[in-house]
Design a protein around this motif. Structure first.
Motif, short mmCIF file in Angstrom:
data_model
loop_
_atom_site.label_atom_id
_atom_site.label_comp_id
_atom_site.label_asym_id
_atom_site.label_seq_id
_atom_site.Cartn_x
_atom_site.Cartn_y
_atom_site.Cartn_z
N PRO A 121 0.81 -1.22 0.00
CA PRO A 121 0.00 0.00 0.00
C PRO A 121 0.84 1.27 0.00
CG PRO A 121 -0.87 -1.57 1.60
CD PRO A 121 0.41 -2.14 1.06
N LEU A 122 1.95 1.30 0.73
CA LEU A 122 2.77 2.51 0.78
C LEU A 122 3.41 2.80 -0.57
CD1 LEU A 122 3.72 4.79 2.53
CD2 LEU A 122 5.61 3.37 3.31
N ALA A 123 3.89 1.78 -1.23
CA ALA A 123 4.49 1.97 -2.56
C ALA A 123 3.44 2.42 -3.56
CB ALA A 123 5.16 0.68 -3.02
N LEU A 124 2.24 1.86 -3.45
CA LEU A 124 1.15 2.25 -4.34
C LEU A 124 0.77 3.72 -4.12
CD1 LEU A 124 -0.80 1.26 -6.49
CD2 LEU A 124 -2.35 0.56 -4.67
N ALA A 125 0.71 4.15 -2.87
CA ALA A 125 0.39 5.54 -2.56
C ALA A 125 1.47 6.48 -3.10
CB ALA A 125 0.22 5.72 -1.06
N ALA A 126 2.74 6.08 -2.96
CA ALA A 126 3.84 6.91 -3.47
C ALA A 126 3.77 7.03 -4.98
CB ALA A 126 5.17 6.34 -3.01
N THR A 127 3.46 5.94 -5.67
CA THR A 127 3.34 5.97 -7.12
C THR A 127 2.19 6.86 -7.55
OG1 THR A 127 4.20 3.72 -7.22
CG2 THR A 127 3.03 4.51 -9.16
N TRP A 128 1.05 6.74 -6.85
CA TRP A 128 -0.12 7.57 -7.16
C TRP A 128 0.19 9.05 -6.94
CZ3 TRP A 128 -3.15 10.71 -4.02
CH2 TRP A 128 -4.33 11.17 -4.60
N LEU A 129 0.87 9.38 -5.82
CA LEU A 129 1.22 10.77 -5.52
C LEU A 129 2.17 11.34 -6.57
CD1 LEU A 129 1.02 13.18 -3.63
CD2 LEU A 129 2.87 12.21 -2.28
N ALA A 130 3.15 10.55 -6.97
CA ALA A 130 4.10 11.02 -8.00
C ALA A 130 3.37 11.29 -9.31
CB ALA A 130 5.21 9.98 -8.20
N ALA A 131 2.43 10.43 -9.69
CA ALA A 131 1.67 10.63 -10.93
C ALA A 131 0.80 11.88 -10.82
CB ALA A 131 0.81 9.40 -11.22
N LEU A 132 0.21 12.10 -9.66
CA LEU A 132 -0.63 13.28 -9.45
C LEU A 132 0.19 14.56 -9.56
CD1 LEU A 132 -3.43 14.38 -8.68
CD2 LEU A 132 -2.72 14.21 -6.30
N LEU A 133 1.38 14.57 -8.94
CA LEU A 133 2.23 15.76 -8.99
C LEU A 133 2.70 16.05 -10.41
CD1 LEU A 133 4.31 15.34 -5.72
CD2 LEU A 133 2.51 16.99 -6.17
N LEU A 134 2.98 15.02 -11.18
CA LEU A 134 3.42 15.22 -12.57
C LEU A 134 2.28 15.76 -13.43
CD1 LEU A 134 5.68 12.11 -13.16
CD2 LEU A 134 6.38 14.50 -13.02
N ALA A 135 1.05 15.38 -13.11
CA ALA A 135 -0.10 15.80 -13.90
C ALA A 135 -0.55 17.22 -13.57
CB ALA A 135 -1.27 14.84 -13.67
N MET A 136 -0.18 17.73 -12.40
CA MET A 136 -0.60 19.07 -11.99
C MET A 136 0.16 20.14 -12.77
SD MET A 136 -0.88 18.68 -7.86
CE MET A 136 -1.06 20.42 -7.62
N PRO A 137 -0.54 21.20 -13.17
CA PRO A 137 0.18 22.29 -13.86
C PRO A 137 1.11 22.99 -12.88
CG PRO A 137 -2.10 22.91 -13.45
CD PRO A 137 -1.95 21.47 -13.02
N ALA A 138 2.19 23.49 -13.42
CA ALA A 138 3.14 24.23 -12.58
C ALA A 138 2.49 25.51 -12.08
CB ALA A 138 4.40 24.55 -13.37
N VAL A 139 2.78 25.89 -10.87
CA VAL A 139 2.25 27.13 -10.31
C VAL A 139 2.98 28.29 -10.97
CG1 VAL A 139 1.99 28.49 -8.21
CG2 VAL A 139 1.71 26.01 -8.12
N ALA A 140 2.22 29.19 -11.54
CA ALA A 140 2.81 30.33 -12.23
C ALA A 140 3.34 31.33 -11.21
CB ALA A 140 1.78 30.99 -13.13
N GLN A 141 4.54 31.77 -11.42
CA GLN A 141 5.11 32.80 -10.56
C GLN A 141 4.83 34.15 -11.19
OE1 GLN A 141 9.26 31.82 -10.08
NE2 GLN A 141 8.85 31.25 -7.96
N ALA A 142 4.60 35.13 -10.33
CA ALA A 142 4.39 36.48 -10.82
C ALA A 142 5.66 36.98 -11.49
CB ALA A 142 4.01 37.40 -9.67
N PRO A 143 5.52 37.69 -12.61
CA PRO A 143 6.72 38.22 -13.25
C PRO A 143 7.38 39.25 -12.33
CG PRO A 143 4.76 39.11 -14.27
CD PRO A 143 4.31 38.09 -13.29
N PRO A 144 8.69 39.44 -12.46
CA PRO A 144 9.35 40.43 -11.61
C PRO A 144 8.76 41.81 -11.88
CG PRO A 144 10.87 39.59 -13.29
CD PRO A 144 9.59 38.82 -13.41
N ARG A 145 8.63 42.59 -10.81
CA ARG A 145 8.09 43.94 -10.94
C ARG A 145 9.08 44.84 -11.66
NH1 ARG A 145 6.95 45.18 -5.09
NH2 ARG A 145 6.49 47.25 -5.87
N LYS A 146 8.55 45.76 -12.46
CA LYS A 146 9.40 46.72 -13.19
C LYS A 146 9.93 47.77 -12.21
CE LYS A 146 7.92 44.96 -17.19
NZ LYS A 146 6.91 44.02 -16.77
#
Length: 144
Positions: A4-29
Motif C-alpha cells: 500500500p505505501l508503494a502504491l500511494a507513493a506511485t499515485w502521488l508522483a503521478a498526481l504531482l506530474l499531472a498538476m500544472p506548474a504554479v505560475a510565478q508572478a513576473p518580476p516587478r518593473k
C-alpha cells in the motif's frame, strides 16, 4: 502484489506530474528614484460637483498604454475610497480602481454627494505597481 505505501507513493508522483506548474508572478518593473505621481486637479480638501475631471501628473517617468513594455513607463490608476492594493499583484479593475490603460492623464468621474478619498497608483504594462510603487498621497474631496 504492490504494498500500500508503494502504491500511494506511485499515485502521488503521478498526481504531482499531472498538476500544472504554479505560475510565478513576473518580476516587478523598477521605478527610478524620485518618481512621483500627483494630482493637478482636484487638490486635497476641495469641494467638487458630482461630475468632475481628475487630472494627473507624473515626474521622472513616462506614460505608456497598458500592454506596451517600455522602460520607466506606466499608466495611471485612480483609486476611489479604497486603500492601495498589494504592490506585488495586478491592480484590480472595478468601480474603486479605475484603469487608464490607454495612457490617459485625465478622467471624468461621477461620485455621490459626500466625502471621498482619491489616490493615484502607476501600473506597468501588466497593471502591476512598480518597485518601489509610484503612488500619490491620498486626498479627500467633498462632493456637493
Amino acid at each position: 502484489m504492490r504494498k500500500p505505501l508503494a502504491l500511494a507513493a506511485t499515485w502521488l508522483a503521478a498526481l504531482l506530474l499531472a498538476m500544472p506548474a504554479v505560475a510565478q508572478a513576473p518580476p516587478r518593473k523598477p521605478s527610478p528614484r524620485g518618481a512621483q505621481v500627483y494630482f493637478h486637479y482636484p487638490l486635497d480638501g476641495l469641494r467638487v460637483p458630482e461630475r468632475f475631471t481628475v487630472r494627473m501628473g507624473l515626474k521622472e517617468m513616462g506614460v505608456a498604454p497598458a500592454g506596451i513594455e517600455r522602460p520607466l513607463t506606466g499608466h495611471h490608476h485612480l483609486l476611489i475610497d479604497v486603500d492601495a492594493p498589494p504592490s506585488d499583484q495586478p491592480i484590480p479593475s472595478d468601480y474603486n480602481h479605475i484603469h487608464l490603460g490607454n495612457g490617459q492623464t485625465e478622467v471624468v468621474v461621477t461620485l455621490p454627494k459626500g466625502p471621498h478619498t482619491l489616490q493615484l497608483l502607476l501600473g506597468d504594462s501588466t497593471h502591476t505597481p512598480h518597485n518601489p510603487p509610484v503612488i500619490s498621497k491620498k486626498i479627500t474631496v467633498y462632493v456637493r
